[in-house]
Design a protein around this motif. Structure first.
Motif, PDB file in Angstrom:
ATOM      1  N   GLU A  49       0.843  -1.201   0.000  1.00 57.18           N
ATOM      2  CA  GLU A  49       0.000   0.000   0.000  1.00 57.18           C
ATOM      3  C   GLU A  49       0.880   1.255   0.000  1.00 57.18           C
ATOM      4  O   GLU A  49       0.588   2.242  -0.690  1.00 57.18           O
ATOM      5  CB  GLU A  49      -0.919   0.011   1.213  1.00 57.18           C
ATOM      6  CG  GLU A  49      -2.038  -1.013   1.167  1.00 57.18           C
ATOM      7  CD  GLU A  49      -2.914  -0.956   2.393  1.00 57.18           C
ATOM      8  OE1 GLU A  49      -3.218   0.164   2.868  1.00 57.18           O
ATOM      9  OE2 GLU A  49      -3.295  -2.022   2.906  1.00 57.18           O
ATOM     10  N   PHE A  85      -0.043   7.738   1.522  1.00 57.93           N
ATOM     11  CA  PHE A  85      -0.043   6.718   2.578  1.00 57.93           C
ATOM     12  C   PHE A  85      -0.081   7.429   3.922  1.00 57.93           C
ATOM     13  O   PHE A  85       0.728   8.305   4.203  1.00 57.93           O
ATOM     14  CB  PHE A  85       1.204   5.850   2.474  1.00 57.93           C
ATOM     15  CG  PHE A  85       1.256   4.715   3.458  1.00 57.93           C
ATOM     16  CD1 PHE A  85       0.701   3.487   3.140  1.00 57.93           C
ATOM     17  CD2 PHE A  85       1.863   4.873   4.697  1.00 57.93           C
ATOM     18  CE1 PHE A  85       0.766   2.421   4.035  1.00 57.93           C
ATOM     19  CE2 PHE A  85       1.922   3.822   5.603  1.00 57.93           C
ATOM     20  CZ  PHE A  85       1.370   2.593   5.273  1.00 57.93           C
ATOM     21  N   ASN A 133      -3.715   3.812   6.900  1.00 57.74           N
ATOM     22  CA  ASN A 133      -3.148   2.602   6.297  1.00 57.74           C
ATOM     23  C   ASN A 133      -2.311   1.839   7.322  1.00 57.74           C
ATOM     24  O   ASN A 133      -2.402   0.616   7.430  1.00 57.74           O
ATOM     25  CB  ASN A 133      -2.280   2.963   5.092  1.00 57.74           C
ATOM     26  CG  ASN A 133      -3.038   3.714   4.015  1.00 57.74           C
ATOM     27  OD1 ASN A 133      -2.997   4.946   3.970  1.00 57.74           O
ATOM     28  ND2 ASN A 133      -3.732   2.984   3.151  1.00 57.74           N
ATOM     29  N   GLY A 155      -7.632  -2.930   2.062  1.00 57.97           N
ATOM     30  CA  GLY A 155      -6.807  -1.729   1.974  1.00 57.97           C
ATOM     31  C   GLY A 155      -6.000  -1.659   0.694  1.00 57.97           C
ATOM     32  O   GLY A 155      -5.911  -0.599   0.063  1.00 57.97           O
ATOM     33  N   ALA A 171      -6.343   1.078  -2.226  1.00 54.49           N
ATOM     34  CA  ALA A 171      -5.174   1.855  -2.646  1.00 54.49           C
ATOM     35  C   ALA A 171      -5.000   1.800  -4.164  1.00 54.49           C
ATOM     36  O   ALA A 171      -4.745   2.824  -4.816  1.00 54.49           O
ATOM     37  CB  ALA A 171      -3.917   1.334  -1.946  1.00 54.49           C
TER      38      ALA A 171
END
Length: 214
Positions: free
Chosen positions: A67, A75, A79, A141, A145
């Protein structure tokens, strides 16, 4: 966000993770393959001395690292905080594997029955996790992303991520075990049915879904 809302929704998240972990443990015991997100940890647990829960935690850390590669400047702490449910989830999986050790299916119909039960638990757990609107698991996630970075629908990217994980698990098994281990028909059934079962639950339990989201 009020304290009452936070307590309720984090409790729902925890309940969802418990159900999902129990699902992975049952699928592990059934030996017909786990869900796509757990396919690589399942194969990893068969190739190494590590447990499926330990490999799950490591795998989630790797996904969160991916990610960061995808998002870079975007980021953030949302995250990074995915580490918390990831550790909780992996630990729970091992606890359930130990708790269910007496379950030893010997016939194929028993294995298939456990797999179906695991899919039902997984779907209900996903329903609670997603609608809790608190923390996102690393599996979702990375899909989010990639969807953000490449401007693609989340649903389509989630399907691609799941498919990539299954292919990765198959390649790991073929390269290091010289055979197809840890990925079987249960993985395919889970991939095909879990999303549909979640949709069915949301359609037929509208009051419960609304309560979870409230």
């Amino acid at each position: 966000m009020t304290a009452r809302w936070a307590v309720k929704h984090f409790a729902l998240l925890a309940a969802g993770l418990v159900m999902m972990a129990a699902s992975v443990a049952l699928a592990k015991i059934a030996t017909l393959g786990t869900s796509p997100i757990s396919s690589i940890p399942n194969v990893g647990s068969l190739l190494t001395p590590l447990t499926i829960g330990q490999v799950t935690i490591i795998f989630m850390v790797v996904i969160i690292g991916l990610e960061w590669v995808v998002l870079r400047r975007d980021f953030g702490w949302t995250n990074l905080v995915q580490l918390i449910p990831s550790v909780f989830f992996g630990t729970l999986i091992d606890l359930f594997v130990t708790a269910f050790h007496a379950i030893q299916p010997t016939a194929y119909w028993q294995q298939l029955g456990l797999t179906v039960i695991s899919i039902g638990l997984l779907a209900f757990g996903v329903l609670l996790e997603v609608n809790s609107r608190t923390l996102v698991m690393a599996g979702e996630g990375i899909a989010a992303a990639l969807a953000f970075r490449y401007h693609r629908p989340f649903g389509a990217m989630k399907v691609r991520c799941d498919l990539t994980m299954v292919i990765g698990a198959v390649l790991l098994a073929l390269v290091f075990a010289h055979g197809l281990i840890g990925v079987r028909e249960g993985t395919v059934i889970s991939a095909l049915l879990t999303g549909r079962v979640v949709s069915w639950l949301e359609t037929h339990l509208p009051r419960f879904t609304a309560w979870v989201q409230d």
